[in-house]
Each structure stands twice: as C-alpha cells, then as structure tokens.
Motif scaffolding. Structure first.
Motif, PDB file in Angstrom:
ATOM      1  N   SER A 198       1.565  -4.466 -10.343  1.00 24.67           N
ATOM      2  CA  SER A 198       1.520  -4.002  -8.955  1.00 24.67           C
ATOM      3  C   SER A 198       0.082  -3.739  -8.532  1.00 24.67           C
ATOM      4  CB  SER A 198       2.363  -2.739  -8.780  1.00 24.67           C
ATOM      5  OG  SER A 198       1.807  -1.658  -9.508  1.00 24.67           O
ATOM      6  N   ALA A 199      -0.160  -3.808  -7.223  1.00 23.67           N
ATOM      7  CA  ALA A 199      -1.463  -3.513  -6.626  1.00 23.67           C
ATOM      8  C   ALA A 199      -1.225  -2.931  -5.251  1.00 23.67           C
ATOM      9  CB  ALA A 199      -2.309  -4.785  -6.542  1.00 23.67           C
ATOM     10  N   ASN A 200      -2.148  -2.074  -4.783  1.00 22.54           N
ATOM     11  CA  ASN A 200      -1.909  -1.402  -3.500  1.00 22.54           C
ATOM     12  C   ASN A 200      -2.580  -2.076  -2.316  1.00 22.54           C
ATOM     13  OD1 ASN A 200      -4.558  -0.666  -3.870  1.00 22.54           O
ATOM     14  ND2 ASN A 200      -4.109   1.466  -4.376  1.00 22.54           N
ATOM     15  N   ASN A 201      -3.275  -3.207  -2.530  1.00 24.49           N
ATOM     16  CA  ASN A 201      -3.811  -4.007  -1.426  1.00 24.49           C
ATOM     17  C   ASN A 201      -4.253  -5.362  -1.969  1.00 24.49           C
ATOM     18  OD1 ASN A 201      -6.706  -3.836  -2.274  1.00 24.49           O
ATOM     19  ND2 ASN A 201      -6.403  -1.652  -1.797  1.00 24.49           N
TER      20      ASN A 201
ATOM     21  N   ASP B 264       0.806  -1.221   0.000  1.00 24.80           N
ATOM     22  CA  ASP B 264       0.000   0.000   0.000  1.00 24.80           C
ATOM     23  C   ASP B 264       0.843   1.278   0.000  1.00 24.80           C
ATOM     24  OD1 ASP B 264       0.856  -0.664   2.592  1.00 24.80           O
ATOM     25  OD2 ASP B 264      -0.717   0.530   3.522  1.00 24.80           O
ATOM     26  N   GLU B 265       2.163   1.134   0.069  1.00 24.18           N
ATOM     27  CA  GLU B 265       3.039   2.314   0.028  1.00 24.18           C
ATOM     28  C   GLU B 265       3.646   2.448  -1.373  1.00 24.18           C
ATOM     29  OE1 GLU B 265       5.772   2.817   3.234  1.00 24.18           O
ATOM     30  OE2 GLU B 265       4.549   1.603   4.617  1.00 24.18           O
ATOM     31  N   PRO B 266       3.315   3.531  -2.100  1.00 20.91           N
ATOM     32  CA  PRO B 266       3.761   3.694  -3.492  1.00 20.91           C
ATOM     33  C   PRO B 266       5.269   3.617  -3.671  1.00 20.91           C
ATOM     34  CG  PRO B 266       2.067   5.311  -2.959  1.00 20.91           C
ATOM     35  CD  PRO B 266       2.429   4.630  -1.677  1.00 20.91           C
ATOM     36  N   MET B 267       6.033   4.221  -2.761  1.00 20.36           N
ATOM     37  CA  MET B 267       7.487   4.227  -2.917  1.00 20.36           C
ATOM     38  C   MET B 267       8.068   2.824  -2.781  1.00 20.36           C
ATOM     39  SD  MET B 267       8.293   7.196  -3.785  1.00 20.36           S
ATOM     40  CE  MET B 267      10.075   6.997  -3.697  1.00 20.36           C
TER      41      MET B 267
ATOM     42  N   GLY C 273      10.066   0.674  -5.562  1.00 19.96           N
ATOM     43  CA  GLY C 273      11.378   0.102  -5.250  1.00 19.96           C
ATOM     44  C   GLY C 273      11.452  -1.370  -5.619  1.00 19.96           C
ATOM     45  N   PHE C 274      10.380  -2.125  -5.315  1.00 21.13           N
ATOM     46  CA  PHE C 274      10.367  -3.544  -5.649  1.00 21.13           C
ATOM     47  C   PHE C 274      10.280  -3.774  -7.157  1.00 21.13           C
ATOM     48  CE2 PHE C 274       9.189  -4.548  -1.161  1.00 21.13           C
ATOM     49  CZ  PHE C 274      10.209  -5.461  -0.944  1.00 21.13           C
ATOM     50  N   ILE C 275       9.497  -2.941  -7.833  1.00 20.27           N
ATOM     51  CA  ILE C 275       9.421  -3.056  -9.293  1.00 20.27           C
ATOM     52  C   ILE C 275      10.816  -2.888  -9.896  1.00 20.27           C
ATOM     53  CG2 ILE C 275       8.573  -1.927 -11.389  1.00 20.27           C
ATOM     54  CD1 ILE C 275       6.003  -1.277  -9.822  1.00 20.27           C
ATOM     55  N   LYS C 276      11.543  -1.902  -9.396  1.00 20.87           N
ATOM     56  CA  LYS C 276      12.901  -1.644  -9.893  1.00 20.87           C
ATOM     57  C   LYS C 276      13.821  -2.835  -9.616  1.00 20.87           C
ATOM     58  CE  LYS C 276      16.693   1.698  -9.609  1.00 20.87           C
ATOM     59  NZ  LYS C 276      17.165   2.960  -8.969  1.00 20.87           N
ATOM     60  N   LEU C 277      13.732  -3.382  -8.390  1.00 19.25           N
ATOM     61  CA  LEU C 277      14.580  -4.524  -8.033  1.00 19.25           C
ATOM     62  C   LEU C 277      14.291  -5.725  -8.926  1.00 19.25           C
ATOM     63  CD1 LEU C 277      14.700  -4.668  -4.112  1.00 19.25           C
ATOM     64  CD2 LEU C 277      16.630  -4.409  -5.673  1.00 19.25           C
TER      65      LEU C 277
ATOM     66  N   VAL D  11      14.255  -5.075   2.316  1.00 21.75           N
ATOM     67  CA  VAL D  11      14.721  -6.191   1.495  1.00 21.75           C
ATOM     68  C   VAL D  11      15.613  -5.658   0.379  1.00 21.75           C
ATOM     69  CG1 VAL D  11      14.025  -8.054  -0.051  1.00 21.75           C
ATOM     70  CG2 VAL D  11      12.673  -7.558   1.990  1.00 21.75           C
ATOM     71  N   THR D  12      16.792  -6.233   0.245  1.00 17.63           N
ATOM     72  CA  THR D  12      17.713  -5.867  -0.837  1.00 17.63           C
ATOM     73  C   THR D  12      17.816  -7.029  -1.812  1.00 17.63           C
ATOM     74  OG1 THR D  12      19.674  -6.749   0.269  1.00 17.63           O
ATOM     75  CG2 THR D  12      19.035  -4.476   0.806  1.00 17.63           C
ATOM     76  N   GLU D  13      18.570  -6.831  -2.882  1.00 18.82           N
ATOM     77  CA  GLU D  13      18.744  -7.899  -3.857  1.00 18.82           C
ATOM     78  C   GLU D  13      19.402  -9.133  -3.236  1.00 18.82           C
ATOM     79  OE1 GLU D  13      22.090  -4.844  -4.647  1.00 18.82           O
ATOM     80  OE2 GLU D  13      19.973  -4.855  -4.076  1.00 18.82           O
ATOM     81  N   THR D  14      20.178  -8.932  -2.165  1.00 17.34           N
ATOM     82  CA  THR D  14      20.847 -10.058  -1.503  1.00 17.34           C
ATOM     83  C   THR D  14      19.833 -11.050  -0.950  1.00 17.34           C
ATOM     84  OG1 THR D  14      22.680  -8.608  -0.879  1.00 17.34           O
ATOM     85  CG2 THR D  14      22.499 -10.709   0.286  1.00 17.34           C
ATOM     86  N   GLU D  15      18.712 -10.529  -0.405  1.00 15.76           N
ATOM     87  CA  GLU D  15      17.678 -11.417   0.127  1.00 15.76           C
ATOM     88  C   GLU D  15      16.682 -11.837  -0.950  1.00 15.76           C
ATOM     89  OE1 GLU D  15      19.532  -9.062   3.090  1.00 15.76           O
ATOM     90  OE2 GLU D  15      17.995  -8.222   1.752  1.00 15.76           O
ATOM     91  N   LEU D  16      16.352 -10.912  -1.848  1.00 16.38           N
ATOM     92  CA  LEU D  16      15.278 -11.169  -2.809  1.00 16.38           C
ATOM     93  C   LEU D  16      15.701 -12.071  -3.959  1.00 16.38           C
ATOM     94  CD1 LEU D  16      12.395 -10.601  -3.753  1.00 16.38           C
ATOM     95  CD2 LEU D  16      13.265  -8.561  -4.922  1.00 16.38           C
ATOM     96  N   TYR D  17      16.879 -11.832  -4.524  1.00 17.18           N
ATOM     97  CA  TYR D  17      17.257 -12.536  -5.746  1.00 17.18           C
ATOM     98  C   TYR D  17      17.374 -14.053  -5.576  1.00 17.18           C
ATOM     99  CZ  TYR D  17      17.962  -7.992  -8.001  1.00 17.18           C
ATOM    100  OH  TYR D  17      17.776  -6.749  -8.529  1.00 17.18           O
TER     101      TYR D  17
END
Length: 339
Positions: free
Chosen positions: A32-35, A9-12, A16-20, A106-112
C-alpha cells in the motif's frame, strides 16, 4: 507470486481494500501507498501486477501515477477507483492505458471480477501486456489512417503471436475483448463511435477467436471509411491543408502528428507513403514554390523573400533555392525580367 499495490490517501479505505484483496486470495502479496509519489517509490523495490489507485491524492494524483506507469512501459495493470463519475477523468485514463475505472464504494461484486480478469490473464499465459499495448497503439494508427497493408501485417502478427502459441480459448477471448474495448474507447476519444454487432464470448475455438478479431477490426475500418464519406485520404488532406496554411512558420512534424492524432514516427511513414516524399521534402518544395512566386513580384526585395517563406537567413535560402531550381534567387529574378 502475484502482487497488488493499493494507493489511497485515506488510511481506512486502504485498509478496507487490503482486506478485500486478501479475502479474494490470501496468497497475493499486497502493498500500500498513500499517494502516487510513494507508490512510485514502492515500485522501485517491487513490481506489482496490479495497481489499484484513487484519483485525487496529494503530491501525485492517480492520473499522474497512471501516466508515469504507462510511460515506463511496465507490465503493470492499473485500475482507477474513484468517487468521481467524470468523463474527463475516464478519457484521460484511456490515454494512459488504464484497464478499469471503478466507482466508490467498491465491494467484492465489482472488484473480484476485475481481479479475476487481470490476474488470470497473467497467470495462465506468457503474453506480455506491454507488448500487447504496443500492438494496440500500432493497430489504432493503422486503423485511423486506413493503412490496409499495415493493418494486414498487424493482424497476421496478432494471429501468430496470440492464436498459435498455446493460448487457451478463454485467454484468447480475453485478449480479443480487451483489445477491441481499448480500441473502441480510443476511437471514441477521437470523436467517432463504432458499433460492433456480436459478442466475443460466443467464440468456441482459437481459430474462431482470431477470425472474430480480424473481422471486427475490418468492420471498424469500414465504419471509419463511412464516417469520412468514403474518402480514405481525408486525414492526409487535413495534414496537407494545415502544413500549407502554416508553410511560413516553423511547424514541426511533431506538431502536425499531434494535431491529427498520430505518433511522429507513424505520421512520417504515413506521409511519405501517400505524398511519395518526406514531410521535410514537401515543406521545402512548397516554400521554394512560394519563394518563386514572391520573386516574380518587384515589391519584394530578394533578401527578404527567404525570411518571408520561412527560412532562418538569406544564406540558407540562397543555398536551397539554387540546389532545387538551378539558379540563385537573383538569377531567377533576372530571368523573369525584373531588375
């Protein structure tokens, strides 16, 4: 084309996740969806391979979204990304089939590595994750009830499906690792912690992977036997004790199954296998036995005995009693010398 749906629900944070995710693989389709409510609407038009979702959101939170996805039996993997390191949340996530629980930030280290695991499993094998989830549910129940014959059938099915149809060694490792991880977490949620001594990563062939998995499952079952003091019927005894204690009440098969942690269908199968009669037959027999005892007590009126043992009315009680004993309640009382 593989798809990822990001729900927050937080746009920023969404941006950030879309970019990652796009940096991980620009070829991925990212939505993406906000809820949770909006996510379900989106999923009616696209079928994401992975849903990355926050927990706390308006309209529908991440747990409810995970539950909805789980109940629809889609082939979507859910990853919870939350700022709350809470076992209560993690326990619920396990029951809803969530694949991973990551803590913000969460950074790429955890997500990827998570994306590597979930996307590669889909990309390189035809394994249906929804069918694998169904297999895990059946295996969990067979292990919990220590149903050796059923467990042997399930392990043979696993070997035929996942170890003899062109699955690569790395994929087999992933299926074994994920399967054991899910089973151990679910058993932990039931109150028992299982320790396995070896690491599945060490397997070098499909045959070794299948053998490791089968041995690990048998070790889990053995530890459950030890946990119950060697008594394989303890779970059944708990069910019988509860039924007998509430024999006068309208307790359903579903109620008992939920209490001992089984699905109604499997509990029905399990009960009949051990008791040599169905749940309904057992409950009826116990009610008639109790009715006979009460009919031998002069202080009880015949018309009241049926209600006392759980029958909804005297007519039904009279019919069942005569069918099972050969006598009507009044005839039985007369035979006992009571007027």
């Amino acid at each position: 084309m593989q798809r990822v749906l990001i729900v927050d629900d937080e746009p920023m944070i969404r941006k950030g996740f879309i970019k990652l995710v796009k940096q991980y693989d620009a070829a991925l389709e990212v939505y993406s969806a906000n809820n949770g409510h909006d996510a379900i609407q989106t999923m009616q038009h696209v079928s994401p391979d992975i849903v990355l979702t926050d927990i706390r959101m308006p309209k529908m939170d991440g747990l409810e979204l995970s539950k909805t996805i789980h109940e629809t039996k889609t082939n979507t993997s859910v990853v919870i990304i939350s700022g709350y390191d809470d076992f209560h949340y993690a326990k619920q996530c396990i029951s809803y089939g969530v694949k991973e629980y990551l803590l913000k930030p969460v950074t790429e280290t955890e997500l990827y590595p998570v994306l590597d695991k979930l996307l590669s499993l889909r990309k390189h094998t035809s394994v249906s994750l929804s069918l694998y989830e169904e297999w895990l549910k059946e295996a969990e129940e067979a292990i919990w009830t220590l149903d050796d014959c059923r467990l042997a059938e399930l392990l043979e099915r696993w070997k035929t499906t996942y170890a003899e149809e062109g699955v690569q060694v790395s994929q087999c490792q992933q299926l074994v690792s994920d399967g054991l991880d899910i089973l151990l977490r679910r058993l932990q949620a039931r109150g028992i912690t299982i320790a396995l001594p070896h690491n599945v990563v060490s397997v070098l062939s499909i045959h070794e992977g299948a053998e490791y998995f089968q041995n690990a499952i048998r070790e889990i079952a053995k530890q459950i036997v030890d946990y119950r003091g060697g008594n394989q019927k303890k779970l059944f005894d708990e069910a019988i004790q509860y039924i007998d204690l509430h024999i006068k009440e309208d307790v359903s098969l579903e109620n008992i199954a939920e209490k001992i942690g089984l699905t109604p269908a499997y509990f029905s199968h399990y009960f009949k296998k051990i008791a040599k009669e169905s749940f309904v037959q057992y409950r009826m027999r116990k009610r008639i036995e109790l009715a006979r005892t009460l009919l031998e007590m002069p202080q009880y009126k015949v018309v009241d005995v049926g209600l006392e043992v759980g029958f909804p009315n005297y007519t039904y009680f009279h019919k069942v009693f005569k069918r099972m004993t050969g006598y009507s309640p009044t005839e039985y009382r007369t035979m006992m010398g009571i007027k």
